[in-house]
Enzyme design. Structure first.
Site, PDB file in Angstrom:
ATOM      1  N   LYS A  45       0.829  -1.214   0.000  1.00 16.26           N
ATOM      2  CA  LYS A  45       0.000   0.000   0.000  1.00 16.26           C
ATOM      3  C   LYS A  45       0.866   1.267   0.000  1.00 16.26           C
ATOM      4  O   LYS A  45       2.070   1.202   0.298  1.00 16.26           O
ATOM      5  CB  LYS A  45      -0.928  -0.013   1.219  1.00 16.26           C
ATOM      6  N   ARG A 143     -11.229  -0.264  14.341  1.00 15.17           N
ATOM      7  CA  ARG A 143     -11.103   0.402  13.043  1.00 15.17           C
ATOM      8  C   ARG A 143     -12.184  -0.179  12.131  1.00 15.17           C
ATOM      9  O   ARG A 143     -13.295   0.319  12.124  1.00 15.17           O
ATOM     10  CB  ARG A 143      -9.682   0.214  12.497  1.00 15.17           C
ATOM     11  N   TYR A 272      12.817  31.520   6.146  1.00 16.64           N
ATOM     12  CA  TYR A 272      11.540  32.072   6.629  1.00 16.64           C
ATOM     13  C   TYR A 272      11.493  32.105   8.151  1.00 16.64           C
ATOM     14  O   TYR A 272      11.875  31.139   8.809  1.00 16.64           O
ATOM     15  CB  TYR A 272      10.376  31.200   6.157  1.00 16.64           C
ATOM     16  N   MET A 320       9.629  24.867   0.915  1.00 15.68           N
ATOM     17  CA  MET A 320       8.905  23.881   0.114  1.00 15.68           C
ATOM     18  C   MET A 320       9.853  23.110  -0.801  1.00 15.68           C
ATOM     19  O   MET A 320       9.721  21.895  -0.966  1.00 15.68           O
ATOM     20  CB  MET A 320       7.814  24.562  -0.722  1.00 15.68           C
TER      21      MET A 320
END
Ligand SMILES: *Cc1c(COP(=O)(O)O)cnc(C)c1O
Length: 388
Positions: A45, A143, A272, A320
């Site tokens: 997965k 779940r 930043y 980013m």
């Protein structure tokens, strides 16, 4: 200079994942040996935990993988469309209108309630195809699945199916990666009680499976007929306390290359938010990788990378698409290889577990967060690298 051994001409980006298929083969064999007489379902997965769904599936199919497990219908369909013939169980919950697609692509369905089982029966009957299903029992995960204390009704209903082969019955452990195995032990007891149905009703027991990587290594969990292994296959341990029990090696490494070098003066903050500055003149390199690639921003001012065999600190907020490294008095040139995950030479290493610690998360999230915009380069068994 770019390092020719790691950066092939066809790679456009100087940032890429290397997937070591010979290491994957070794892990495959180590897990099979550990499983003994039990079968192994290999879990693919989330893009094979970031390693590349189709490539990993083809490699495991060639090695003789018995069963594949994915989370979602779409992942199963992608495997079938790529020509994968191995049996595939979709582990996640289903919605009724998806069932015809499961049948068309010969995907095994998780039946997590009587209602879902009835939907599977109805869809199979109307299509004139026999469905394959595994019953999901909830023994303490809360779940999906039928609660262990009501599961008898699901097992009973499953014996009435005419259009569905009940191939398996399974549960999932909530605390299998822990040192304390008492919760797993309790889940095993609940599961065994559910399974006693087959003996008491004199019904042939389908294939039983429960353990993931952690469960396989926690001695309280029986391997039953099959184990479902994801993380360990990719060479990552679900807990540091397991490393003595089985030898696996990391399949993934992550590299980038220096794109900018500069000297910065003291008290000139980096990136930043100006979260880091040096109290003396220092050398800073910029790398073309960031949180948009899956190098998580939470690791800002904590992560380390390897350049020319030396580990250096990442400084300032990770951006980013770029991030900065303080190399102090060290040396680095534009184009130098930088290790984000893996080894450079035999000395220094950055592990997936290290990144998980810096990001305050688990290795699973580090692996599955690496964006598809990062190219994957495959080291084949014959040692030649292929870009996929
Ligand atoms: C993901 C998953 C696994 C594999 O877990 P690992 O810890 O990666 O081995 C097994 N079973 C189910 C139901 C899963 O969702």
């Amino acid at each position: 200079m770019l390092h020719e051994d790691t950066l092939s001409d066809s790679v456009l980006r100087p940032t890429f994942i290397t997937v070591d298929l010979p290491a994957l083969s070794k892990n495959f064999h180590a897990i099979k040996e550990y499983a003994g007489d039990s079968k192994v379902m290999f879990i693919l997965k989330a893009n094979a935990y970031g390693h590349g769904l189709i490539k990993i599936a083809k490699h495991l199919e060639a090695l003789g993988g018995y069963y594949f497990g994915v989370a979602y219908l779409e992942e199963g369909i992608m495997l079938r469309e790529a020509g994968i013939k191995t049996a595939i169980l979709v582990l996640g919950g289903i919605i009724g209108n998806q069932i015809p697609l499961f049948l068309e692509h010969d995907l095994t369905i998780t039946a997590s309630s009587i209602e879902k089982l009835n939907q599977i029966e109805a869809a199979a009957e109307s299509k004139g195809i026999t469905a394959k299903a595994h019953l999901k029992i909830d023994t303490g995960m809360e779940r999906i699945g039928m609660h262990y204390y009501t599961a008898h009704a699901l097992l009973k209903a499953s014996t009435q199916c005419k259009h569905t082969i009940i191939e398996g019955v399974f549960t999932h452990f909530a605390n299998a990666d822990e040192v304390d195995d008492s919760y797993t032990k309790m889940q095993v007891e609940r599961f065994d009680k559910v399974l006693s149905f087959y003996e008491s009703e004199n019904v042939k027991r389908p294939m039983v499976h429960a353990s993931n990587s952690g469960g396989m290594l926690q001695s309280v969990a029986p391997t039953y007929d099959m184990i479902r292994v994801g993380l360990l296959l990719y060479g990552v341990y679900p807990g540091a306390h397991f490393t003595e029990l089985i030898m696996v090696e990391p399949v993934m490494s992550w590299k980038t290359h220096v794109v900018f070098f500069k000297v910065i003066e003291k008290d000139h903050p980096v990136s930043y938010g100006s979260t880091w500055q040096s109290n003396k003149q220092t050398r800073i390199i910029t790398l073309p990788v960031g949180y948009g690639d899956g190098y998580m921003r939470a690791m800002s001012n904590k992560a380390k990378v390897i350049v020319r065999g030396v580990k250096y600190a990442q400084v300032g907020h990770i951006c980013m698409d770029q991030m900065m490294i303080d190399i102090g008095d060290g040396t680095a040139y534009n184009g130098d290889e930088v290790i984000l995950i893996g080894k450079q030479g035999d000395d220094e290493e950055v592990t997936i577990e290290d990144l998980a610690e810096w990001a305050n998360t688990i290795p699973y999230e580090i692996l599955t967060n690496i964006n598809t915009r990062v190219p994957r380069v495959y080291i084949e068994d014959n040692d030649s690298s292929v870009l996929s």
